[in-house]
Design a protein around this motif. Structure first.
Motif, PDB file in Angstrom:
ATOM      1  N   ILE A  98      -8.366 -50.763   0.420  1.00  0.00           N
ATOM      2  CA  ILE A  98      -7.390 -50.361   1.439  1.00  0.00           C
ATOM      3  C   ILE A  98      -7.606 -48.893   1.805  1.00  0.00           C
ATOM      4  O   ILE A  98      -7.623 -48.530   2.992  1.00  0.00           O
ATOM      5  CB  ILE A  98      -5.937 -50.611   0.960  1.00  0.00           C
ATOM      6  N   ASP A  99      -7.806 -48.036   0.805  1.00  0.00           N
ATOM      7  CA  ASP A  99      -8.084 -46.617   1.074  1.00  0.00           C
ATOM      8  C   ASP A  99      -9.341 -46.468   1.922  1.00  0.00           C
ATOM      9  O   ASP A  99      -9.390 -45.654   2.849  1.00  0.00           O
ATOM     10  CB  ASP A  99      -8.252 -45.843  -0.234  1.00  0.00           C
ATOM     11  N   ARG A 100     -10.371 -47.241   1.594  1.00  0.00           N
ATOM     12  CA  ARG A 100     -11.631 -47.170   2.346  1.00  0.00           C
ATOM     13  C   ARG A 100     -11.430 -47.656   3.781  1.00  0.00           C
ATOM     14  O   ARG A 100     -11.961 -47.065   4.722  1.00  0.00           O
ATOM     15  CB  ARG A 100     -12.710 -47.975   1.634  1.00  0.00           C
ATOM     16  N   LEU A 101     -10.656 -48.707   3.970  1.00  0.00           N
ATOM     17  CA  LEU A 101     -10.363 -49.181   5.324  1.00  0.00           C
ATOM     18  C   LEU A 101      -9.603 -48.136   6.129  1.00  0.00           C
ATOM     19  O   LEU A 101      -9.860 -47.956   7.326  1.00  0.00           O
ATOM     20  CB  LEU A 101      -9.570 -50.492   5.268  1.00  0.00           C
ATOM     21  N   GLU A 102      -8.685 -47.431   5.489  1.00  0.00           N
ATOM     22  CA  GLU A 102      -7.976 -46.355   6.176  1.00  0.00           C
ATOM     23  C   GLU A 102      -8.937 -45.245   6.583  1.00  0.00           C
ATOM     24  O   GLU A 102      -8.834 -44.691   7.676  1.00  0.00           O
ATOM     25  CB  GLU A 102      -6.851 -45.813   5.298  1.00  0.00           C
ATOM     26  N   ARG A 103      -9.900 -44.945   5.707  1.00  0.00           N
ATOM     27  CA  ARG A 103     -10.908 -43.922   6.036  1.00  0.00           C
ATOM     28  C   ARG A 103     -11.770 -44.390   7.205  1.00  0.00           C
ATOM     29  O   ARG A 103     -12.071 -43.608   8.107  1.00  0.00           O
ATOM     30  CB  ARG A 103     -11.775 -43.625   4.796  1.00  0.00           C
ATOM     31  N   ILE A 104     -12.175 -45.657   7.196  1.00  0.00           N
ATOM     32  CA  ILE A 104     -12.954 -46.224   8.303  1.00  0.00           C
ATOM     33  C   ILE A 104     -12.161 -46.105   9.604  1.00  0.00           C
ATOM     34  O   ILE A 104     -12.687 -45.659  10.634  1.00  0.00           O
ATOM     35  CB  ILE A 104     -13.323 -47.694   8.013  1.00  0.00           C
ATOM     36  N   ARG A 105     -10.888 -46.492   9.566  1.00  0.00           N
ATOM     37  CA  ARG A 105     -10.024 -46.407  10.747  1.00  0.00           C
ATOM     38  C   ARG A 105      -9.953 -44.978  11.280  1.00  0.00           C
ATOM     39  O   ARG A 105     -10.085 -44.737  12.480  1.00  0.00           O
ATOM     40  CB  ARG A 105      -8.621 -46.915  10.387  1.00  0.00           C
ATOM     41  N   ASP A 106      -9.800 -44.019  10.363  1.00  0.00           N
ATOM     42  CA  ASP A 106      -9.697 -42.623  10.778  1.00  0.00           C
ATOM     43  C   ASP A 106     -10.999 -42.122  11.399  1.00  0.00           C
ATOM     44  O   ASP A 106     -10.983 -41.403  12.401  1.00  0.00           O
ATOM     45  CB  ASP A 106      -9.310 -41.738   9.588  1.00  0.00           C
ATOM     46  N   LEU A 107     -12.123 -42.482  10.801  1.00  0.00           N
ATOM     47  CA  LEU A 107     -13.419 -42.055  11.339  1.00  0.00           C
ATOM     48  C   LEU A 107     -13.675 -42.670  12.711  1.00  0.00           C
ATOM     49  O   LEU A 107     -14.196 -41.996  13.612  1.00  0.00           O
ATOM     50  CB  LEU A 107     -14.548 -42.405  10.363  1.00  0.00           C
ATOM     51  N   LEU A 108     -13.311 -43.921  12.885  1.00  0.00           N
ATOM     52  CA  LEU A 108     -13.461 -44.565  14.194  1.00  0.00           C
ATOM     53  C   LEU A 108     -12.574 -43.878  15.227  1.00  0.00           C
ATOM     54  O   LEU A 108     -12.984 -43.666  16.373  1.00  0.00           O
ATOM     55  CB  LEU A 108     -13.121 -46.053  14.106  1.00  0.00           C
ATOM     56  N   ALA A 109     -11.366 -43.496  14.818  1.00  0.00           N
ATOM     57  CA  ALA A 109     -10.444 -42.803  15.727  1.00  0.00           C
ATOM     58  C   ALA A 109     -10.978 -41.442  16.136  1.00  0.00           C
ATOM     59  O   ALA A 109     -10.665 -40.946  17.223  1.00  0.00           O
ATOM     60  CB  ALA A 109      -9.066 -42.661  15.074  1.00  0.00           C
ATOM     61  N   GLU A 110     -11.809 -40.845  15.280  1.00  0.00           N
ATOM     62  CA  GLU A 110     -12.417 -39.549  15.603  1.00  0.00           C
ATOM     63  C   GLU A 110     -13.614 -39.690  16.529  1.00  0.00           C
ATOM     64  O   GLU A 110     -14.203 -38.689  16.928  1.00  0.00           O
ATOM     65  CB  GLU A 110     -12.829 -38.838  14.318  1.00  0.00           C
TER      66      GLU A 110
END
Length: 94
Positions: free
Chosen positions: A52-64
């Motif tokens: 879940i933490d990794r998915l949140e990081r993926i989401r944040d990087l995509l948003a950037e």
């Protein structure tokens, strides 16, 4: 406590809801090697707290603005930094 963070307990639909993503995206990220959820004997994906933490990081990087290849590279570099920090700490203790 570390065992709880790495053991898959969340079904794919629950994990997708937790990170506000579509289930299909989680499947794509797995196919691309960005994360590896646990599997039951029947093949059902189970996501851990670390996933879940990794998915949140993926989401944040995509948003950037990064694309999937960029996200993969950033995650690989972050994993390497974490590994090197752990090794450095182990060597300092020993």
């Amino acid at each position: 406590m570390a065992r709880r963070r790495t053991t898959g307990v969340f079904a794919i639909s629950v994990a997708a809801d937790m990170v506000a993503m579509q289930v299909q995206n989680l499947r794509v990220y797995e196919r691309r090697g960005l994360l590896t959820p646990d599997r039951t004997a029947g093949g059902t994906r189970l996501y851990s707290e670390d996933d879940i933490d990794r998915l949140e990081r993926i989401r944040d990087l995509l948003a950037e603005g990064l694309n999937i290849a960029g996200v993969a590279r950033v995650l690989a570099l972050e994993d390497e930094v974490a590994r090197l920090r752990a090794e450095n700490a182990r060597l300092r203790e020993g």
